[in-house]
Design a protein around this motif. Structure first.
Motif, short mmCIF file in Angstrom:
data_model
loop_
_atom_site.label_atom_id
_atom_site.label_comp_id
_atom_site.label_asym_id
_atom_site.label_seq_id
_atom_site.Cartn_x
_atom_site.Cartn_y
_atom_site.Cartn_z
N MET A 1 58.35 29.85 45.44
CA MET A 1 58.08 30.82 46.49
C MET A 1 57.55 32.09 45.88
SD MET A 1 60.74 31.88 49.39
CE MET A 1 60.75 33.46 50.08
N ARG A 2 56.47 32.59 46.39
CA ARG A 2 55.82 33.79 45.88
C ARG A 2 56.50 35.03 46.43
NH1 ARG A 2 49.37 34.90 45.90
NH2 ARG A 2 49.49 36.95 44.95
N SER A 3 56.80 35.97 45.56
CA SER A 3 57.45 37.20 46.01
C SER A 3 56.43 38.11 46.68
CB SER A 3 58.10 37.92 44.84
OG SER A 3 57.12 38.34 43.91
N MET A 4 56.89 38.90 47.60
CA MET A 4 56.02 39.83 48.33
C MET A 4 55.68 41.01 47.44
SD MET A 4 55.49 38.50 51.27
CE MET A 4 54.89 39.84 52.26
N VAL A 5 54.43 41.40 47.43
CA VAL A 5 53.97 42.54 46.67
C VAL A 5 53.68 43.67 47.64
CG1 VAL A 5 52.13 43.38 45.17
CG2 VAL A 5 52.94 41.05 44.91
N ASP A 6 54.10 44.86 47.26
CA ASP A 6 53.82 46.05 48.07
C ASP A 6 52.31 46.17 48.25
OD1 ASP A 6 53.52 48.57 49.18
OD2 ASP A 6 54.76 49.59 47.69
N ARG A 7 51.85 46.36 49.46
CA ARG A 7 50.42 46.43 49.74
C ARG A 7 49.74 47.54 48.96
NH1 ARG A 7 49.17 45.61 55.99
NH2 ARG A 7 47.13 45.33 55.07
N ASN A 8 50.48 48.59 48.62
CA ASN A 8 49.90 49.68 47.84
C ASN A 8 49.68 49.29 46.38
OD1 ASN A 8 49.84 51.49 50.02
ND2 ASN A 8 51.98 52.02 49.70
N GLN A 9 50.25 48.17 45.95
CA GLN A 9 50.10 47.72 44.57
C GLN A 9 49.03 46.64 44.41
OE1 GLN A 9 54.05 46.49 43.48
NE2 GLN A 9 54.65 48.57 42.95
N VAL A 10 48.43 46.21 45.49
CA VAL A 10 47.38 45.20 45.41
C VAL A 10 46.13 45.85 44.82
CG1 VAL A 10 45.86 43.70 46.76
CG2 VAL A 10 48.28 43.86 47.32
N CYS A 11 45.56 45.20 43.82
CA CYS A 11 44.35 45.72 43.17
C CYS A 11 43.22 45.77 44.19
CB CYS A 11 43.98 44.81 42.01
SG CYS A 11 42.46 45.31 41.15
N LYS A 12 42.63 46.94 44.34
CA LYS A 12 41.56 47.12 45.31
C LYS A 12 40.22 46.57 44.82
CE LYS A 12 43.83 50.97 47.57
NZ LYS A 12 45.12 50.48 47.19
N ALA A 13 40.08 46.41 43.51
CA ALA A 13 38.84 45.87 42.97
C ALA A 13 38.67 44.39 43.30
CB ALA A 13 38.79 46.07 41.46
N CYS A 14 39.77 43.63 43.25
CA CYS A 14 39.70 42.18 43.49
C CYS A 14 40.46 41.74 44.74
CB CYS A 14 40.22 41.42 42.28
SG CYS A 14 42.00 41.63 41.98
N ASP A 15 40.99 42.68 45.49
CA ASP A 15 41.78 42.40 46.70
C ASP A 15 42.97 41.50 46.42
OD1 ASP A 15 40.26 43.96 48.48
OD2 ASP A 15 38.80 42.33 48.73
N GLY A 16 43.53 41.62 45.21
CA GLY A 16 44.73 40.88 44.87
C GLY A 16 44.49 39.45 44.39
N SER A 17 43.25 39.02 44.33
CA SER A 17 42.97 37.65 43.90
C SER A 17 43.01 37.48 42.39
CB SER A 17 41.61 37.19 44.42
OG SER A 17 40.57 37.88 43.73
N GLY A 18 42.77 38.56 41.66
CA GLY A 18 42.71 38.49 40.21
C GLY A 18 41.35 38.08 39.68
N LEU A 19 40.40 37.83 40.60
CA LEU A 19 39.06 37.41 40.20
C LEU A 19 38.00 38.33 40.78
CD1 LEU A 19 39.33 33.57 40.79
CD2 LEU A 19 39.26 34.73 38.59
N LEU A 20 36.94 38.53 40.03
CA LEU A 20 35.75 39.22 40.50
C LEU A 20 34.59 38.24 40.40
CD1 LEU A 20 36.12 42.65 38.64
CD2 LEU A 20 36.61 42.17 41.04
N ALA A 21 33.51 38.52 41.11
CA ALA A 21 32.32 37.66 41.06
C ALA A 21 31.09 38.53 40.95
CB ALA A 21 32.24 36.78 42.30
N ASP A 22 30.11 38.05 40.18
CA ASP A 22 28.86 38.78 40.08
C ASP A 22 27.92 38.37 41.21
OD1 ASP A 22 27.77 36.34 39.32
OD2 ASP A 22 27.48 36.91 37.23
N ASP A 23 26.70 38.88 41.18
CA ASP A 23 25.76 38.60 42.27
C ASP A 23 25.31 37.15 42.31
OD1 ASP A 23 24.33 38.92 39.91
OD2 ASP A 23 22.66 39.97 40.86
N GLU A 24 25.54 36.39 41.25
CA GLU A 24 25.21 34.95 41.24
C GLU A 24 26.44 34.10 41.51
OE1 GLU A 24 23.29 34.23 37.53
OE2 GLU A 24 21.44 35.21 38.15
#
Length: 61
Positions: free
Chosen positions: A1-24
């Motif tokens: 079971m995944r613990s709840m993370v405070d919404r203020n702690q979610v990374c705004k760069a990746c929206d909490g996914s942990g991944l970024l993507a380039d234009d391709e």
């Protein structure tokens, strides 16, 4: 079971996914949160080390 993370702690760069993507749509680990999707007060947004990029500015792993 995944613990709840405070919404203020979610990374705004990746929206909490942990991944970024380039234009391709190449995906790579988020350089802001380190790939865990969480960014808390006191964390540094800069990567701990420099990373290599190719001529198209894509990260090299």
């Amino acid at each position: 079971m995944r613990s709840m993370v405070d919404r203020n702690q979610v990374c705004k760069a990746c929206d909490g996914s942990g991944l970024l993507a380039d234009d391709e749509n190449w995906q790579y680990s988020c350089t802001v949160c380190g790939g865990d999707g969480i960014f808390v007060s006191g964390d540094r947004p800069e990567p701990a080390h420099l990373f290599k990029v190719d001529e198209n500015n894509r990260t090299m792993e």
